[in-house]
Design an enzyme around this catalytic site. Structure first.
Site, PDB file in Angstrom:
ATOM      1  N   SER A   1     -27.919  -5.738 -35.687  1.00  0.00           N
ATOM      2  CA  SER A   1     -26.666  -5.068 -35.365  1.00  0.00           C
ATOM      3  C   SER A   1     -26.859  -4.071 -34.244  1.00  0.00           C
ATOM      4  CB  SER A   1     -26.101  -4.359 -36.587  1.00  0.00           C
ATOM      5  OG  SER A   1     -26.797  -3.151 -36.779  1.00  0.00           O
ATOM      6  N   LYS A   2     -25.768  -3.826 -33.554  1.00  0.00           N
ATOM      7  CA  LYS A   2     -25.780  -2.867 -32.459  1.00  0.00           C
ATOM      8  C   LYS A   2     -26.155  -1.494 -33.024  1.00  0.00           C
ATOM      9  CE  LYS A   2     -22.588  -1.000 -29.057  1.00  0.00           C
ATOM     10  NZ  LYS A   2     -21.209  -1.023 -28.596  1.00  0.00           N
ATOM     11  N   ARG A   3     -25.610  -1.215 -34.213  1.00  0.00           N
ATOM     12  CA  ARG A   3     -25.842   0.095 -34.819  1.00  0.00           C
ATOM     13  C   ARG A   3     -27.338   0.353 -35.055  1.00  0.00           C
ATOM     14  NH1 ARG A   3     -22.031  -0.105 -39.388  1.00  0.00           N
ATOM     15  NH2 ARG A   3     -20.626  -0.989 -37.862  1.00  0.00           N
TER      16      ARG A   3
END
Ligand code: GLU
Length: 472
Positions: free
Chosen positions: A252-254
């Site tokens: 994920s980008k997070r």
């Protein structure tokens, strides 16, 4: 007619490598039988929208050599290709479903819904809308509409029976209808939900194969009920396994996981990235790993997509990238690698720089790594480790070898790699020393370390002045 597939990202200005992997599968399915690859922008969540995101997507797919046949920048027959420009269509079709009796207006307020959620929480049950507005009479609905009450349109789900969806990868997926919520199709702001828009658009854009992450699999029975209600044929579904990070979590980008652009900026070649990503969740028939895009188009076969999650492994990607870098012509390699060199070369000639870069062509895993590899040619001071210093003391021939190198190199009028190679031979003849005792002392004295590129290249690149100083 060939297959038509679509890549349907949200315009977040970020291309997650899991998304790109899915786009590659979509592209290959379309091109395998001469069909079209469509780009559709799913911007129904206006909060996530980023300026310039569409160009960013075009740019990424172009770099990866995947041409978009229809999309926002090259409209085909079935546009617009941006969902926020199709709001009238969604409204029209949602109202058609209301007329058919498979959807209904729901006027429940946020407060009512929160209360329902609270009650479900207390009972430790997942919240599911109870369908109360589906019982409103025609007159009640008209009255509320006339009063301008806010509404959403919900799909009315069957309460009994089982829905079966066929998926190419996961086979027949059965879901009890009683667990299907009366989902929202059209929100009160006039925007459709993903769950509605994907069906309308895939049908109107004549998409034949829907390829997407398997997180959508459990929702697919709802989509099929919509296709049925309209009397449309559902597309072929190909749900693909997730891509996990090395920690076993979804990328994920997070979590700061790599995006295509991060990799590109680090010096990964798009062709290597594509080749690596296609093997995340797909395996070819033959025992082969390195493919050109044309070979992939020919060989890609959805029956070999795996059900199990794939793991993204940067080391393996580096292995591919190394192979692709090494396969470049010298000219293309130099064009690729020059911009990554961040060390100060203002006092060097372009030939010197190119020679330096070329000798690392078969060592490099990614562009930026060049700076770590070539340090010995830029440092003023060298450090000789204790073991290497001991090695220099370990044989009585070593001082003679070093002295001979120094004399021979000093008298060299033309500082070329070829002449330096001859000097090494001369030192060998003059001293009678060969092998490790011939090469290691000079390597250690001039660079501090026992490994490096070919010795004549190394001596040449460090340069006459520095070499003589270090040999003293
Ligand atoms: N917009 C959705 C996503 O980015 C697309 C899913 C699909 O391909 O249908 O996950």
């Amino acid at each position: 007619m060939g297959s038509r597939t679509r890549f349907a990202p949200s315009p977040t200005g970020f291309m997650h490598i899991g998304n790109l992997r899915t786009a590659i599968f979509e592209y290959l399915v379309a091109k395998h039988d001469g069909g079209e690859f469509i780009l559709r922008i799913e911007d129904t969540d206006q909060n996530r929208k980023v300026e310039g995101a569409i160009d960013f997507i075009y740019n990424t797919l172009n770099l990866c050599d995947m041409k978009i046949d229809e999309g926002p920048n090259n409209e085909g027959e079935y546009g617009p290709y941006i969902q926020s420009e199709r709001l009238d269509l969604y409204k029209k079709y949602a109202e058609e479903l209301v007329e058919k009796g498979v959807a209904y207006y729901c006027f429940c307020t946020e407060e009512t819904l929160s209360l329902m959620r609270e009650i479900a929480d207390k009972k430790h049950k997942p919240f599911m809308y109870d369908g109360r507005c589906s019982h409103l009479s025609k007159e009640e609905i008209e009255e509320k509409l006339k009063n301008g009450e806010k509404y959403v349109i919900r799909q009315k789900m069957p309460k009994e029976g089982v829905s079966v969806v066929h998926d190419v990868v996961y086979g027949d997926v059965r879901v009890e209808n009683s667990v299907l919520e009366d989902q929202i199709l059209l929100k009160s702001d006039g925007y459709p939900t993903y769950n509605f828009a994907n069906v309308i658009d895939d049908h109107l854009m004549h998409v034949t194969h829907v390829i997407r992450g398997n997180e959508y699999l459990s929702q697919t029975p709802k989509y099929n009920l919509l296709y049925e209600a309209f009397g449309w044929d559902a597309p072929t579904y190909i749900h693909v396994p997730m891509v996990l990070g090395s920690d076993g979590n979804k990328l994920s980008k997070r979590n700061g996981d790599a995006s295509f652009m991060d990799l590109y900026n680090e010096g990964y070649l798009p062709s290597a990235i594509v080749n690596y990503l296609v093997l995340l969740g797909w395996s070819p028939k033959e025992n082969k790993e390195v493919f050109t895009i044309d070979e992939l188009i020919k060989d890609f076969d959805t029956s070999r997509i795996s059900k199990s999650p794939a793991t993204y492994d940067i080391k393996k990607l580096q292995w591919f990238n190394h192979k692709y870098i090494n396969n470049l012509s010298d000219e293309d390699y130099l064009k690729f690698v020059r911009p990554f060199l961040r060390l100060d070369v203002s006092d060097k000639t372009p030939e010197w720089v190119d020679r330096l870069l070329l000798i690392y062509k078969d060592h490099l895993s990614y562009g930026k790594e060049i700076n770590d590899l070539v340090g010995i040619f830029f440092n003023d001071e060298i450090n000789i480790s204790k073991e290497n210093a001991e090695f220099l003391q370990s044989d009585e021939n070593i001082p003679l070898v070093i002295k001979t190198y120094k004399e021979e190199l000093e008298s060299l009028s033309d500082w070329t790699v070829e002449n330096i190679a001859e000097v090494i031979n001369k030192v060998k003849e003059k001293t009678g020393v060969k092998g490790k005792l011939l090469y290691m002392p000079i390597r250690i004295k001039i660079s501090g370390i026992e490994h490096g590129p070919e010795l004549p290249d190394e001596i040449y690149l460090i340069g006459k002045e520095k070499v003589l100083k270090r040999l003293s």
